[in-house]
Design an enzyme around this catalytic site. Structure first.
Site, PDB file in Angstrom:
ATOM      1  CB  THR A  93      -0.889   0.075   1.249  1.00  0.00           C
ATOM      2  OG1 THR A  93      -0.030   0.108   2.383  1.00  0.00           O
ATOM      3  CG2 THR A  93      -1.807  -1.105   1.356  1.00  0.00           C
ATOM      4  CD  GLU A 133      -5.740  -1.430   2.104  1.00  0.00           C
ATOM      5  OE1 GLU A 133      -6.071  -0.820   1.062  1.00  0.00           O
ATOM      6  OE2 GLU A 133      -5.023  -0.908   2.979  1.00  0.00           O
ATOM      7  CE  LYS A 149     -17.432  16.684  16.139  1.00  0.00           C
ATOM      8  NZ  LYS A 149     -17.465  15.797  17.278  1.00  0.00           N
TER       9      LYS A 149
HETATM   10  P1  AMP Z   1      -5.025   3.246  -2.589  1.00  0.00           P
HETATM   11  O1  AMP Z   1      -5.080   2.091  -1.674  1.00  0.00           O
HETATM   12  O2  AMP Z   1      -3.700   3.915  -2.630  1.00  0.00           O
HETATM   13  O3  AMP Z   1      -5.510   2.877  -3.950  1.00  0.00           O
HETATM   14  O4  AMP Z   1      -6.000   4.360  -2.042  1.00  0.00           O
HETATM   15  C1  AMP Z   1      -7.349   4.061  -1.813  1.00  0.00           C
HETATM   16  C2  AMP Z   1      -8.042   5.271  -1.278  1.00  0.00           C
HETATM   17  O5  AMP Z   1      -8.150   6.268  -2.311  1.00  0.00           O
HETATM   18  C3  AMP Z   1      -9.452   5.001  -0.860  1.00  0.00           C
HETATM   19  O6  AMP Z   1      -9.528   4.429   0.423  1.00  0.00           O
HETATM   20  C4  AMP Z   1     -10.073   6.389  -0.941  1.00  0.00           C
HETATM   21  O7  AMP Z   1      -9.774   7.160   0.209  1.00  0.00           O
HETATM   22  C5  AMP Z   1      -9.359   6.998  -2.128  1.00  0.00           C
HETATM   23  N1  AMP Z   1     -10.199   6.850  -3.322  1.00  0.00           N
HETATM   24  C6  AMP Z   1     -10.132   5.921  -4.283  1.00  0.00           C
HETATM   25  N2  AMP Z   1     -11.088   6.125  -5.218  1.00  0.00           N
HETATM   26  C7  AMP Z   1     -11.786   7.214  -4.806  1.00  0.00           C
HETATM   27  C8  AMP Z   1     -12.922   7.937  -5.313  1.00  0.00           C
HETATM   28  N3  AMP Z   1     -13.510   7.580  -6.441  1.00  0.00           N
HETATM   29  N4  AMP Z   1     -13.360   9.004  -4.615  1.00  0.00           N
HETATM   30  C9  AMP Z   1     -12.760   9.380  -3.470  1.00  0.00           C
HETATM   31  N5  AMP Z   1     -11.708   8.753  -2.938  1.00  0.00           N
HETATM   32  C10 AMP Z   1     -11.222   7.678  -3.593  1.00  0.00           C
END
Ligand code: AMP
Length: 548
Positions: free
Chosen positions: A188, A335, A445
């Site tokens: 990750t 994940e 917040k």
């Molecule tokens: P990663 O594991 O690096 O692919 O990051 C995943 C995270 O990216 C998710 O948990 C979200 O917080 C963010 N993310 C992915 N797709 C979107 C989306 N369409 N809109 C908003 N956040 C997103």
């Protein structure tokens, strides 16, 4: 349950869900279909099949056996596609190394995943130079070289990729392994602590392929991917298998185009010349393409683009729609293999004006088949689908990592209460559309009210002078927190607006009730650039470190 209700029998073939089956059958149906690499190479699915067998045999000849780990450092290429298949098909695990991590982090991932073989493109040799002598698990290095001459390196390579393939046999017998065997692993890109390894089995990747394929194949028109589409990834293959789309495109027998290192010129040329019709991309890269001087000369009206990795802003979506691009959101995370939702437009809204369509396309989307997704409060109580109440997204599907590699504590936290915790905060409306408002860690917040940083970023992004914006919470004695908007202004925008102008732009939205008046406690600060993570996402942790 009575034994005679179990359908498994000794004589029938139970058909394990294996990656080899995603490749074998399209080859039968589409032997002449093309795979293209930049403006350098094109070959057919028959050749892909043959080269996968050659690679599998070459790896076996180096002693790679079931359970070993084969790592790759490459740009998006036909070679990577070959690895996506050959490595798991011989029962080994494919580690897709994130080449954007720091050399120390890359070393950590190589050690942690216990890589046995490492395939490395010449462009990444400088990284290996920096961790020279400290890679202890890798016994064979294979060079991926596109140049005529061999590069200088301290590494003693066991062979060069093309030469090894050349020598290898074109036929390979792939074993029927347990479908629950690990097929892939990667780390990750989270911004806290060391990278965490996630992993996926053959069965999970096959079901993710089928689930996503069903979702994109269901619409009558909008967002639909079909056999005449031409696919080109614009998210890296090292990150969540390029969202799984190379497996999907291959299973569907689509023409595929691999762009190598992302360069805006090359991407636009390929879209134009190879008539690319389907891609996936993060907002920052699409933004960069829209700013390219040649963009207006290219007909993008047949291009479908799934935007994910971060929220799609309304401004970017509207610009896409203006260019007649079928642009919509996809959501998932490392994940989750990754795809969970897609913001497809329902039939009754297909004729709606762009403004209304953009609202839908920028939502986080509708769940795919087999995705059990809910939003919950802190006690794991499910929240209603009223489009108002927000809670954490938790999820179950057949394709979620079963934990973090060799990390019991974080794995248990990830799966607390039997659902995978995404750490994302969202609402779900009566139509079933999910809408992410924040990461739990990024929620602001103010005076007892929750403010969605994504919503505020979207509004500020609408100001014509704003190129980029990120909102973080600034600790405040009176209000708890106040939003701090870090704004990058467009270089080519005539007059420079003051911070006050940006604030009064936001004020207009609070007047119409679109966002709470509490956001007016916001402070605006103009900055040169917004810090990004290794996969191009806004790095709020770095921003907090720098500006708070
Ligand atoms: P990663 O594991 O690096 O692919 O990051 C995943 C995270 O990216 C998710 O948990 C979200 O917080 C963010 N993310 C992915 N797709 C979107 C989306 N369409 N809109 C908003 N956040 C997103």
């Amino acid at each position: 349950m009575s034994d005679n209700l179990i359908v498994r029998t000794a004589s029938a073939y139970t058909y394990p869900l294996l990656i080899k089956n995603l490749l074998q059958f399209p080859v039968v149906n589409n032997p002449e279909q093309e795979i293209v690499y930049r403006d350098e190479l094109r070959y057919t699915y028959s050749t892909l099949h043959e080269r996968v067998a050659r690679l599998a045999n070459a790896l076996r000849a180096l002693g790679v056996k079931q359970g070993d780990t084969v790592a790759v450092m490459d740009w998006d290429s036909h070679r990577y596609l070959e690895c996506f298949f050959a490595v798991p098909m011989i029962g080994a695990v494919l580690h897709t190394i994130n080449v954007k991590l720091s050399p120390e982090q890359i070393l950590f991932t190589i050690d942690h995943a216990e890589d046995d073989v490492l395939l490395v493109h010449t462009d990444f040799l400088p990284i290996l130079e920096q961790i020279k002598g400290r890679i202890s698990t890798v016994r064979d290095f294979i060079l991926l070289n596109e140049k005529e001459t061999a590069p200088e390196s301290h590494i003693r390579f066991s062979g060069e990729y093309e030469a090894l393939l050349e020598e290898a046999d074109t036929v390979c017998d792939y074993p029927d392994i347990d479908e629950h065997s690990r097929a892939t692993t990667f780390y990750t890109t989270g911004t806290t602590g060391l990278p965490k390894g996630v992993y996926f089995s053959h069965r999970q990747l096959v079901l993710h392929t089928l689930g996503t394929m069903a979702a994109i194949g269901t619409p009558e028109s909008q967002g639909r991917v079909h056999q005449n589409d031409v696919y080109m990834p614009i998210t890296p293959m090292f990150h969540v298998h390029a969202w799984g789309f190379p497996y999907i495109a291959t299973s569907m027998g689509l023409k595929q185009v691999y762009p190598g290192r992302y360069a805006p010129d090359m991407l636009l040329n390929l879209i134009d010349k190879e008539q690319v019709t389907f891609s996936h991309c993060v907002p920052t890269i699409l933004h960069m393409l829209f700013k390219h001087p040649h963009i207006d000369n290219i007909d993008l009206s047949c291009w479908k683009v799934v935007i994910g990795g971060a929220a799609l802003s309304k401004a970017l979506c509207l610009e896409g729609l203006r260019r007649n691009i079928d642009i919509y959101t996809g959501y998932g995370m490392s994940e989750t293999c990754p795809v969970l939702t897609l913001a497809l437009v329902k039939p009754d809204k297909l004729d709606a004006p762009d403004e209304e369509q953009a609202e839908i396309r920028c939502k986080t989307g509708l769940t795919l088949p087999l995705v059990d997704l809910k939003i919950v409060d802190e006690e794991m109580n499910e929240l209603p689908h009223d489009g108002e109440q927000t809670g954490e997204i938790v999820v179950r599907t057949p394709w979620l990592t079963q934990g973090y590699l060799k990390d019991k504590k974080n794995s248990e936290m990830l799966w607390a209460g039997g659902y995978l915790h995404t750490g994302d905060v969202a609402s779900i409306d009566a139509q079933g559309y999910l809408k992410i408002s924040d990461r739990i860690k990024d929620v602001i917040k103010t005076g007892g009210e929750w403010i969605s940083s994504l919503e505020l970023e979207d509004i500020i992004g609408h100001h014509p002078a704003v190129a980029e914006v990120a909102v973080i919470g600034q600790p405040d004695e009176r209000w708890g927190e106040r939003p701090l908007a870090l704004v990058v202004l467009k270089a080519d925008f005539g007059e420079t607006p003051s911070e006050k102008k940006i604030a009064s732009h936001v004020h207009e939205y609070t007047e119409t009730g679109i966002i709470s008046k509490q956001v007016l406690l916001m402070k605006v600060r103009f900055v040169e650039a917004i810090d990004k993570t290794s996969v191009g996402k806004v790095d709020k942790r770095a921003l907090r470190g720098k500006y708070l």
